[in-house]
Design a protein around this motif. Structure first.
Motif, PDB file in Angstrom:
ATOM      1  N   ILE A  50     -21.258  -6.011 -19.199  1.00  0.00           N
ATOM      2  CA  ILE A  50     -20.780  -5.603 -20.521  1.00  0.00           C
ATOM      3  C   ILE A  50     -19.276  -5.841 -20.615  1.00  0.00           C
ATOM      4  O   ILE A  50     -18.796  -6.454 -21.550  1.00  0.00           O
ATOM      5  CB  ILE A  50     -21.152  -4.141 -20.810  1.00  0.00           C
ATOM      6  CG1 ILE A  50     -22.677  -4.046 -20.956  1.00  0.00           C
ATOM      7  CG2 ILE A  50     -20.450  -3.628 -22.060  1.00  0.00           C
ATOM      8  CD1 ILE A  50     -23.226  -2.672 -21.139  1.00  0.00           C
ATOM      9  N   SER A  51     -18.553  -5.357 -19.659  1.00  0.00           N
ATOM     10  CA  SER A  51     -17.110  -5.585 -19.587  1.00  0.00           C
ATOM     11  C   SER A  51     -16.708  -5.506 -18.118  1.00  0.00           C
ATOM     12  O   SER A  51     -17.326  -4.794 -17.338  1.00  0.00           O
ATOM     13  CB  SER A  51     -16.347  -4.531 -20.380  1.00  0.00           C
ATOM     14  OG  SER A  51     -16.594  -4.669 -21.761  1.00  0.00           O
ATOM     15  N   GLY A  52     -15.693  -6.248 -17.763  1.00  0.00           N
ATOM     16  CA  GLY A  52     -15.218  -6.208 -16.392  1.00  0.00           C
ATOM     17  C   GLY A  52     -14.864  -7.578 -15.868  1.00  0.00           C
ATOM     18  O   GLY A  52     -14.522  -8.482 -16.623  1.00  0.00           O
ATOM     19  N   VAL A  53     -14.979  -7.720 -14.544  1.00  0.00           N
ATOM     20  CA  VAL A  53     -14.569  -8.949 -13.868  1.00  0.00           C
ATOM     21  C   VAL A  53     -15.755  -9.542 -13.128  1.00  0.00           C
ATOM     22  O   VAL A  53     -16.502  -8.829 -12.463  1.00  0.00           O
ATOM     23  CB  VAL A  53     -13.423  -8.658 -12.879  1.00  0.00           C
ATOM     24  CG1 VAL A  53     -13.066  -9.877 -12.065  1.00  0.00           C
ATOM     25  CG2 VAL A  53     -12.204  -8.137 -13.624  1.00  0.00           C
ATOM     26  N   ALA A  54     -15.918 -10.839 -13.271  1.00  0.00           N
ATOM     27  CA  ALA A  54     -16.921 -11.581 -12.499  1.00  0.00           C
ATOM     28  C   ALA A  54     -16.191 -12.664 -11.727  1.00  0.00           C
ATOM     29  O   ALA A  54     -15.211 -13.247 -12.217  1.00  0.00           O
ATOM     30  CB  ALA A  54     -17.969 -12.198 -13.411  1.00  0.00           C
ATOM     31  N   THR A  55     -16.667 -12.933 -10.534  1.00  0.00           N
ATOM     32  CA  THR A  55     -16.074 -13.974  -9.706  1.00  0.00           C
ATOM     33  C   THR A  55     -17.018 -15.164  -9.654  1.00  0.00           C
ATOM     34  O   THR A  55     -18.200 -15.013  -9.374  1.00  0.00           O
ATOM     35  CB  THR A  55     -15.824 -13.454  -8.272  1.00  0.00           C
ATOM     36  OG1 THR A  55     -14.965 -12.330  -8.357  1.00  0.00           O
ATOM     37  CG2 THR A  55     -15.180 -14.513  -7.412  1.00  0.00           C
ATOM     38  N   LEU A  56     -16.474 -16.329  -9.947  1.00  0.00           N
ATOM     39  CA  LEU A  56     -17.219 -17.584  -9.881  1.00  0.00           C
ATOM     40  C   LEU A  56     -16.707 -18.347  -8.665  1.00  0.00           C
ATOM     41  O   LEU A  56     -15.525 -18.666  -8.578  1.00  0.00           O
ATOM     42  CB  LEU A  56     -16.992 -18.398 -11.151  1.00  0.00           C
ATOM     43  CG  LEU A  56     -17.514 -19.828 -11.175  1.00  0.00           C
ATOM     44  CD1 LEU A  56     -19.035 -19.855 -11.087  1.00  0.00           C
ATOM     45  CD2 LEU A  56     -17.040 -20.542 -12.429  1.00  0.00           C
ATOM     46  N   THR A  57     -17.598 -18.608  -7.715  1.00  0.00           N
ATOM     47  CA  THR A  57     -17.217 -19.365  -6.522  1.00  0.00           C
ATOM     48  C   THR A  57     -17.822 -20.753  -6.605  1.00  0.00           C
ATOM     49  O   THR A  57     -19.038 -20.895  -6.758  1.00  0.00           O
ATOM     50  CB  THR A  57     -17.706 -18.657  -5.243  1.00  0.00           C
ATOM     51  OG1 THR A  57     -17.160 -17.341  -5.210  1.00  0.00           O
ATOM     52  CG2 THR A  57     -17.263 -19.418  -3.998  1.00  0.00           C
ATOM     53  N   LEU A  58     -16.977 -21.768  -6.555  1.00  0.00           N
ATOM     54  CA  LEU A  58     -17.413 -23.166  -6.574  1.00  0.00           C
ATOM     55  C   LEU A  58     -17.315 -23.710  -5.155  1.00  0.00           C
ATOM     56  O   LEU A  58     -16.285 -23.544  -4.501  1.00  0.00           O
ATOM     57  CB  LEU A  58     -16.532 -23.984  -7.513  1.00  0.00           C
ATOM     58  CG  LEU A  58     -16.489 -23.477  -8.958  1.00  0.00           C
ATOM     59  CD1 LEU A  58     -15.420 -24.205  -9.733  1.00  0.00           C
ATOM     60  CD2 LEU A  58     -17.840 -23.644  -9.614  1.00  0.00           C
ATOM     61  N   THR A  59     -18.400 -24.352  -4.711  1.00  0.00           N
ATOM     62  CA  THR A  59     -18.447 -24.876  -3.352  1.00  0.00           C
ATOM     63  C   THR A  59     -18.832 -26.343  -3.383  1.00  0.00           C
ATOM     64  O   THR A  59     -19.812 -26.718  -4.037  1.00  0.00           O
ATOM     65  CB  THR A  59     -19.477 -24.093  -2.511  1.00  0.00           C
ATOM     66  OG1 THR A  59     -19.152 -22.696  -2.583  1.00  0.00           O
ATOM     67  CG2 THR A  59     -19.452 -24.536  -1.065  1.00  0.00           C
ATOM     68  N   ALA A  60     -18.077 -27.177  -2.670  1.00  0.00           N
ATOM     69  CA  ALA A  60     -18.352 -28.614  -2.614  1.00  0.00           C
ATOM     70  C   ALA A  60     -19.094 -28.952  -1.330  1.00  0.00           C
ATOM     71  O   ALA A  60     -18.713 -28.511  -0.247  1.00  0.00           O
ATOM     72  CB  ALA A  60     -17.050 -29.401  -2.674  1.00  0.00           C
ATOM     73  N   ALA A  61     -20.144 -29.746  -1.470  1.00  0.00           N
ATOM     74  CA  ALA A  61     -20.877 -30.255  -0.312  1.00  0.00           C
ATOM     75  C   ALA A  61     -20.044 -31.367   0.337  1.00  0.00           C
ATOM     76  O   ALA A  61     -19.148 -31.933  -0.313  1.00  0.00           O
ATOM     77  CB  ALA A  61     -22.223 -30.807  -0.749  1.00  0.00           C
ATOM     78  N   PRO A  62     -20.320 -31.696   1.590  1.00  0.00           N
ATOM     79  CA  PRO A  62     -19.576 -32.782   2.256  1.00  0.00           C
ATOM     80  C   PRO A  62     -19.683 -34.119   1.515  1.00  0.00           C
ATOM     81  O   PRO A  62     -18.808 -34.965   1.659  1.00  0.00           O
ATOM     82  CB  PRO A  62     -20.224 -32.874   3.636  1.00  0.00           C
ATOM     83  CG  PRO A  62     -20.810 -31.533   3.870  1.00  0.00           C
ATOM     84  CD  PRO A  62     -21.239 -31.032   2.511  1.00  0.00           C
TER      85      PRO A  62
END
Length: 93
Positions: A50-62
């Motif tokens: 509803i409200s707050g903080v979300a963390t988006l983690t992006l990860t790259a493959a080799p």
């Protein structure tokens, strides 16, 4: 919805994006990501809030190609749609 920066650079094949969300009493905001290039995956700490903080983690493959790409984070609450686009400098190392 907003994020901390317009450009993120991967370090050790990862980038972390902090998104701030406020639904302004319109109910839960469902989030999703678009624009990921081949070899890059995204993980959201929360896909709905509803409200707050979300963390988006992006990860790259080799096998990910080094490039700078636009990525869009979408927030949908009922008929309301918001998005924020930022750039990610992809690096597999």
């Amino acid at each position: 919805m907003n994020v901390d920066s317009n450009v993120y650079t991967m370090s050790a094949a990862k980038a972390v994006v902090t998104a701030r969300v406020n639904s302004f009493v319109y109910g839960p905001v469902n989030m999703q990501v678009s624009g990921l290039p081949s070899g890059v995956t995204a993980t959201l700490s929360q896909t709905s809030l509803i409200s707050g903080v979300a963390t988006l983690t992006l990860t790259a493959a080799p096998t990910a190609t080094t490039q700078k790409v636009p990525v869009t984070l979408w927030g949908v609450s009922g008929s309301r749609v918001h998005s924020v686009t930022f750039y990610v400098a992809v690096s597999a190392t």
